[in-house]
Scaffold this active site. Structure first.
Site, PDB file in Angstrom:
ATOM      1  N   TYR A   1      13.147 -27.029  22.227  1.00  0.00           N
ATOM      2  CA  TYR A   1      13.050 -26.986  20.641  1.00  0.00           C
ATOM      3  C   TYR A   1      13.971 -25.871  20.358  1.00  0.00           C
ATOM      4  O   TYR A   1      14.096 -24.764  21.149  1.00  0.00           O
ATOM      5  CB  TYR A   1      11.503 -26.676  20.221  1.00  0.00           C
ATOM      6  CG  TYR A   1      10.821 -27.960  20.666  1.00  0.00           C
ATOM      7  CD1 TYR A   1      10.705 -29.214  19.997  1.00  0.00           C
ATOM      8  CD2 TYR A   1      10.146 -27.913  21.861  1.00  0.00           C
ATOM      9  CE1 TYR A   1      10.031 -30.259  20.439  1.00  0.00           C
ATOM     10  CE2 TYR A   1       9.226 -28.615  22.324  1.00  0.00           C
ATOM     11  CZ  TYR A   1       9.177 -29.946  21.625  1.00  0.00           C
ATOM     12  OH  TYR A   1       8.387 -31.207  21.972  1.00  0.00           O
ATOM     13  N   TYR A   2      14.124 -25.677  18.946  1.00  0.00           N
ATOM     14  CA  TYR A   2      15.068 -24.800  18.449  1.00  0.00           C
ATOM     15  C   TYR A   2      14.264 -23.454  18.498  1.00  0.00           C
ATOM     16  O   TYR A   2      13.193 -23.425  18.201  1.00  0.00           O
ATOM     17  CB  TYR A   2      15.438 -24.982  16.792  1.00  0.00           C
ATOM     18  CG  TYR A   2      16.100 -23.763  16.416  1.00  0.00           C
ATOM     19  CD1 TYR A   2      17.394 -23.531  16.761  1.00  0.00           C
ATOM     20  CD2 TYR A   2      15.372 -22.885  15.408  1.00  0.00           C
ATOM     21  CE1 TYR A   2      17.984 -22.537  16.338  1.00  0.00           C
ATOM     22  CE2 TYR A   2      16.024 -21.772  14.960  1.00  0.00           C
ATOM     23  CZ  TYR A   2      17.448 -21.348  15.254  1.00  0.00           C
ATOM     24  OH  TYR A   2      18.145 -20.470  14.846  1.00  0.00           O
TER      25      TYR A   2
ATOM     26  N   LYS B   1      26.536  -5.176  15.506  1.00  0.00           N
ATOM     27  CA  LYS B   1      26.090  -5.283  16.937  1.00  0.00           C
ATOM     28  C   LYS B   1      26.751  -6.486  17.435  1.00  0.00           C
ATOM     29  O   LYS B   1      26.583  -7.691  17.012  1.00  0.00           O
ATOM     30  CB  LYS B   1      24.568  -5.535  16.723  1.00  0.00           C
ATOM     31  CG  LYS B   1      23.783  -6.139  17.992  1.00  0.00           C
ATOM     32  CD  LYS B   1      22.655  -6.147  17.849  1.00  0.00           C
ATOM     33  CE  LYS B   1      21.645  -6.925  19.110  1.00  0.00           C
ATOM     34  NZ  LYS B   1      20.489  -7.125  18.794  1.00  0.00           N
TER      35      LYS B   1
ATOM     36  N   PRO C   1      26.179 -11.238  24.754  1.00  0.00           N
ATOM     37  CA  PRO C   1      27.055 -10.969  23.656  1.00  0.00           C
ATOM     38  C   PRO C   1      26.710 -12.247  22.650  1.00  0.00           C
ATOM     39  O   PRO C   1      26.205 -13.127  23.156  1.00  0.00           O
ATOM     40  CB  PRO C   1      28.423 -11.314  24.064  1.00  0.00           C
ATOM     41  CG  PRO C   1      28.514 -12.245  25.215  1.00  0.00           C
ATOM     42  CD  PRO C   1      27.039 -11.762  25.953  1.00  0.00           C
TER      43      PRO C   1
ATOM     44  N   SER D   1       0.970  -1.122   0.110  1.00  0.00           N
ATOM     45  CA  SER D   1      -0.042  -0.261  -0.051  1.00  0.00           C
ATOM     46  C   SER D   1       0.740   1.297  -0.002  1.00  0.00           C
ATOM     47  O   SER D   1       2.009   1.177   0.733  1.00  0.00           O
ATOM     48  CB  SER D   1      -0.988  -0.097   1.398  1.00  0.00           C
ATOM     49  OG  SER D   1      -1.518   1.283   1.235  1.00  0.00           O
TER      50      SER D   1
HETATM   51  P1  FAD Z   1       4.889  -3.776   8.786  1.00  0.00           P
HETATM   52  O1  FAD Z   1       6.157  -3.060   8.604  1.00  0.00           O
HETATM   53  O2  FAD Z   1       3.847  -3.085   9.363  1.00  0.00           O
HETATM   54  O3  FAD Z   1       4.487  -3.618   7.135  1.00  0.00           O
HETATM   55  C1  FAD Z   1       2.973  -3.925   6.687  1.00  0.00           C
HETATM   56  C2  FAD Z   1       3.130  -3.794   5.410  1.00  0.00           C
HETATM   57  O4  FAD Z   1       1.586  -4.255   4.697  1.00  0.00           O
HETATM   58  C3  FAD Z   1       3.216  -2.351   4.732  1.00  0.00           C
HETATM   59  O5  FAD Z   1       3.917  -2.355   3.684  1.00  0.00           O
HETATM   60  C4  FAD Z   1       1.755  -2.179   4.526  1.00  0.00           C
HETATM   61  O6  FAD Z   1       1.929  -0.946   3.284  1.00  0.00           O
HETATM   62  C5  FAD Z   1       0.977  -3.207   3.828  1.00  0.00           C
HETATM   63  N1  FAD Z   1      -0.214  -3.313   4.241  1.00  0.00           N
HETATM   64  C6  FAD Z   1      -1.140  -3.218   4.995  1.00  0.00           C
HETATM   65  N2  FAD Z   1      -2.268  -3.352   4.859  1.00  0.00           N
HETATM   66  C7  FAD Z   1      -2.438  -3.401   3.411  1.00  0.00           C
HETATM   67  C8  FAD Z   1      -3.345  -3.310   2.313  1.00  0.00           C
HETATM   68  N3  FAD Z   1      -4.563  -3.370   2.680  1.00  0.00           N
HETATM   69  N4  FAD Z   1      -3.083  -3.572   1.096  1.00  0.00           N
HETATM   70  C9  FAD Z   1      -1.800  -3.543   0.872  1.00  0.00           C
HETATM   71  N5  FAD Z   1      -0.863  -3.440   1.820  1.00  0.00           N
HETATM   72  C10 FAD Z   1      -1.182  -3.367   2.952  1.00  0.00           C
HETATM   73  N6  FAD Z   1      12.475  -6.395  15.311  1.00  0.00           N
HETATM   74  C11 FAD Z   1      13.672  -6.749  15.229  1.00  0.00           C
HETATM   75  O7  FAD Z   1      14.199  -7.784  14.577  1.00  0.00           O
HETATM   76  N7  FAD Z   1      14.638  -5.944  15.774  1.00  0.00           N
HETATM   77  C12 FAD Z   1      14.224  -4.659  16.684  1.00  0.00           C
HETATM   78  O8  FAD Z   1      14.815  -4.008  16.930  1.00  0.00           O
HETATM   79  C13 FAD Z   1      12.821  -4.803  16.383  1.00  0.00           C
HETATM   80  N8  FAD Z   1      12.301  -3.454  17.050  1.00  0.00           N
HETATM   81  C14 FAD Z   1      10.724  -3.234  17.196  1.00  0.00           C
HETATM   82  C15 FAD Z   1      10.361  -2.240  17.890  1.00  0.00           C
HETATM   83  C16 FAD Z   1       8.888  -2.327  18.081  1.00  0.00           C
HETATM   84  C17 FAD Z   1       8.285  -1.155  18.854  1.00  0.00           C
HETATM   85  C18 FAD Z   1       8.007  -2.983  17.268  1.00  0.00           C
HETATM   86  C19 FAD Z   1       6.577  -3.013  17.184  1.00  0.00           C
HETATM   87  C20 FAD Z   1       8.574  -4.228  16.465  1.00  0.00           C
HETATM   88  C21 FAD Z   1       9.962  -4.159  16.321  1.00  0.00           C
HETATM   89  N9  FAD Z   1      10.522  -5.238  15.842  1.00  0.00           N
HETATM   90  C22 FAD Z   1      11.943  -5.534  15.760  1.00  0.00           C
HETATM   91  C23 FAD Z   1       9.636  -6.051  14.905  1.00  0.00           C
HETATM   92  C24 FAD Z   1       9.782  -5.680  13.728  1.00  0.00           C
HETATM   93  O9  FAD Z   1       9.565  -4.241  13.452  1.00  0.00           O
HETATM   94  C25 FAD Z   1       8.862  -6.411  12.378  1.00  0.00           C
HETATM   95  O10 FAD Z   1       9.190  -7.734  12.642  1.00  0.00           O
HETATM   96  C26 FAD Z   1       9.415  -5.902  11.041  1.00  0.00           C
HETATM   97  O11 FAD Z   1       9.294  -4.612  10.830  1.00  0.00           O
HETATM   98  C27 FAD Z   1       8.335  -6.530  10.258  1.00  0.00           C
HETATM   99  O12 FAD Z   1       7.302  -5.817  10.035  1.00  0.00           O
HETATM  100  P2  FAD Z   1       6.208  -6.314   9.102  1.00  0.00           P
HETATM  101  O13 FAD Z   1       6.863  -6.215   7.713  1.00  0.00           O
HETATM  102  O14 FAD Z   1       5.634  -7.504   9.462  1.00  0.00           O
HETATM  103  O15 FAD Z   1       4.938  -5.323   9.075  1.00  0.00           O
END
Ligand code: FAD
Length: 535
Positions: free
Chosen positions: A468-469, A90, A108, A51
């Site tokens: 488990y892993y 890191k 670490p 989106s």
């Molecule tokens: P999102 O980034 O939410 O992407 C969702 C996608 O779906 C977007 O492209 C959006 O446009 C699309 N979409 C939604 N609805 C529609 C629709 N109707 N039609 C078309 N497209 C749509 N992970 C780590 O490994 N290390 C970290 O340090 C870490 N820190 C984090 C801190 C916080 C506060 C949070 C909440 C998460 C953190 N994570 C971290 C997790 C990490 O951010 C996510 O695992 C990663 O960003 C994957 O997100 P995602 O792609 O699943 O979802």
């Protein structure tokens, strides 16, 4: 991992390639697309629909050391992608104030040695050479304190025992599944949106189709499988397999297919976050080679040093702090550099879908499950999921057993990490307010209660951790128990009787090696300044 021979055919229409539609273009969507492209090339058809109006989560910048296998699988060298993503190294997670104000310790990326069959932590409990178990048992803790890079200026790696993979086109590629147990000495920090951009280019250059549009409907066939998704402007997109990467919305898996969500909230109450992107002048501020997790009144603050900014955020429990209080705390913590930076408030869904692969839909990323980011496991979950997905691909209509297998593996990883995170709070010595007092009485999984009993008499080992892993070896549990300091541990009685000389020699070897490396290695700032100057 690559297929040989002809294109992967659709079982219903053998003349046609398998079609995969990935809905969502965040870290999960583009990691999945690029991994599938690397695994299967043009033998399958992959489309990503993302989106333009629904944003990505905008956080997720610290990783787990296994991420290295992801880049190796894509045949990318660090110099190919790190500069484009403002990435840094890191070596550890640095925990501050979890025991008491002013205290810190590291978890670490370094296996802990064993001496005469006992882990070094067991020896350390009996013969603590200093008050810092992390510095006594691991070289990396000293490198973090001294802000060192894990590479020399000529690019060679600190740990010469670790063999770097070749990235030539036909050599075998390792995956984390194959290398469980091998410790990669560091992970990365990177800007999430830059990584998504980089992987978009990588994927589309390898044939992945990219549609920018909103999915407005999900259609099911008479068997409850997804037949197509309807977009606002690009019509219907049909596929054999749909990957739900729509983030916490889980539009396909939870909404359209109705798969229930299993909450971890009663074990892990932090359900909110507020994040800031703070500009950083690399010439003036040191780049710590670690993620820092600083305990606060209602949770903890992450600090992630990147090349041009710091990613920071407060993960908190909304039962103990309001969004306004959390934002104020975070701004005070960061200081004046953040004055003009807008805050991103996020509500987190903690737990996992009961099953992540249902019929012809796999949830990956936040759509599948999430635990708070205390040990940076979100991207690790994605990486694990796509490796498994490739292993079981395409798990067509008759392949219920393969899907079950996949679901078990994904559930184990998340449930195991939940246990590990619960340990941080139960183990933390601090009880200075209601939030921290409640961490000592909060429900934890029964299995962890039992393990805690055992660990007070015998430090964690492969026999006593989650079986488990789940990406976390026994030494990680040792670090958290010894670092957080709230649970009294005893050394094994046998250590008392054994000859301690070899263990003391090992402590000395670590001390000498750490001292030498701190002298020899450049700081992260020096390393990245040189790397960027050579671009
Ligand atoms: P999102 O980034 O939410 O992407 C969702 C996608 O779906 C977007 O492209 C959006 O446009 C699309 N979409 C939604 N609805 C529609 C629709 N109707 N039609 C078309 N497209 C749509 N992970 C780590 O490994 N290390 C970290 O340090 C870490 N820190 C984090 C801190 C916080 C506060 C949070 C909440 C998460 C953190 N994570 C971290 C997790 C990490 O951010 C996510 O695992 C990663 O960003 C994957 O997100 P995602 O792609 O699943 O979802």
């Amino acid at each position: 991992m690559t297929v040989s021979g002809a294109a992967a055919k659709n079982t219903r229409d053998p003349g046609r390639k398998q079609r995969v539609a990935i809905v969502g273009g965040g870290t999960a969507g583009w990691m999945t697309a690029s991994y599938l492209a690397a695994a299967f090339g043009d033998r399958i058809d992959v489309t990503v629909v993302e989106s333009a109006t629904v944003g990505t989560i905008g956080v997720g910048e610290a990783t787990f050391s296994d991420i290295r296998h992801f880049f190796e699988f894509l045949r990318l060298k660090e110099s190919d992608w790190m500069p484009a993503c403002n990435a840094t190294y890191k070596l550890a997670v640095r925990f501050e104030n979890w025991r008491e104000p002013g205290h810190h310790f590291y978890h670490p990326f370094e296996q802990m040695a064993s001496v005469d069959g006992f882990p070094l932590s067991d020896w350390w409990l009996r013969y603590p050479t200093t008050s810092r178990f992390d510095k006594d048992c691991f070289v990396m803790a000293s490198l973090c304190d001294a802000e060192r890079s894990p590479r020399y200026l000529n690019g060679s790696l600190v740990d010469q025992g670790f063999v770097e993979q070749s990235t030539d086109d036909t050599s075998a590629r390792s995956t984390m599944a194959e290398y469980q147990g091998a410790q990669i000495p560091y992970a990365y920090h990177f800007e999430a949106h830059l990584l998504a951009k980089f992987l978009t280019k990588y994927s589309t250059q390898r044939g992945v189709k990219h549609v920018v549009d909103n999915v407005v409907d999900v259609a099911l066939d008479e068997h409850g499988f997804i037949s197509h998704v309807r977009t606002a402007e690009h019509g219907d997109i049909a596929a054999d397999l749909f990957v739900d990467c729509t983030g916490f919305r889980a539009l396909l898996l939870n909404k359209a297919l109705g798969e229930p969500f299993v909450s971890y909230q009663e074990n892990l109450p932090n359900d909110s976050a507020v994040a800031l992107q703070v500009p950083l002048d690399m010439d003036r501020k040191p780049l710590r080679p670690c993620t820092t997790a600083t305990a606060q009144d209602a949770g903890w603050i992450w600090t992630i040093p990147l090349i041009s900014r710091i990613g920071t955020g407060y993960v908190y429990a909304s039962d103990y702090a309001t969004p306004e209080e959390a934002e104020r705390t975070l701004r005070e913590f960061v200081g004046p550099e953040a004055a003009d930076v807008p805050a991103n408030h996020i509500r987190m869904r903690i737990g996992r879908s009961r099953r992540s692969w249902v019929k012809n839909c796999v949830g990956v990323g936040l759509a599948s499950g999430f635990v708070e980011p205390l040990e940076s496991t979100g991207i690790f979950f994605i990486h694990h999921a796509i490796e498994q997905m490739v292993k079981y691909f395409p798990a067509g209509r008759g392949d219920d057993l393969l899907r079950e297998q996949y679901n078990r593996s994904v559930a184990h990883v998340m449930d195991g990490v939940r246990e590990f995170l619960c340990l941080h709070y139960r183990g933390a010595k601090r009880v200075d307010n209601q939030y921290w007092k409640d961490t000592k009485t909060r429900v934890i999984p029964d299995s962890l209660e039992e393990r805690l009993e055992i660990w007070q008499h015998k430090v964690p080992d492969t026999e006593s951790i989650y079986p488990y892993y789940h990406g976390l070896p026994p030494y990680s549990y040792n670090c958290i128990l010894l670092g957080t300091g709230g649970i009294e541990l005893r050394h094994s009685p046998a250590v008392e009787l054994a000859d301690e000389r070899a263990a003391l020699a090992e402590f000395e070897r670590i001390r000498v090696k750490a001292e030498k490396l701190v002298q020899e290695l450049p700081t992260q700032n020096e390393y990245f300044a040189a790397m960027r100057a050579n671009l």
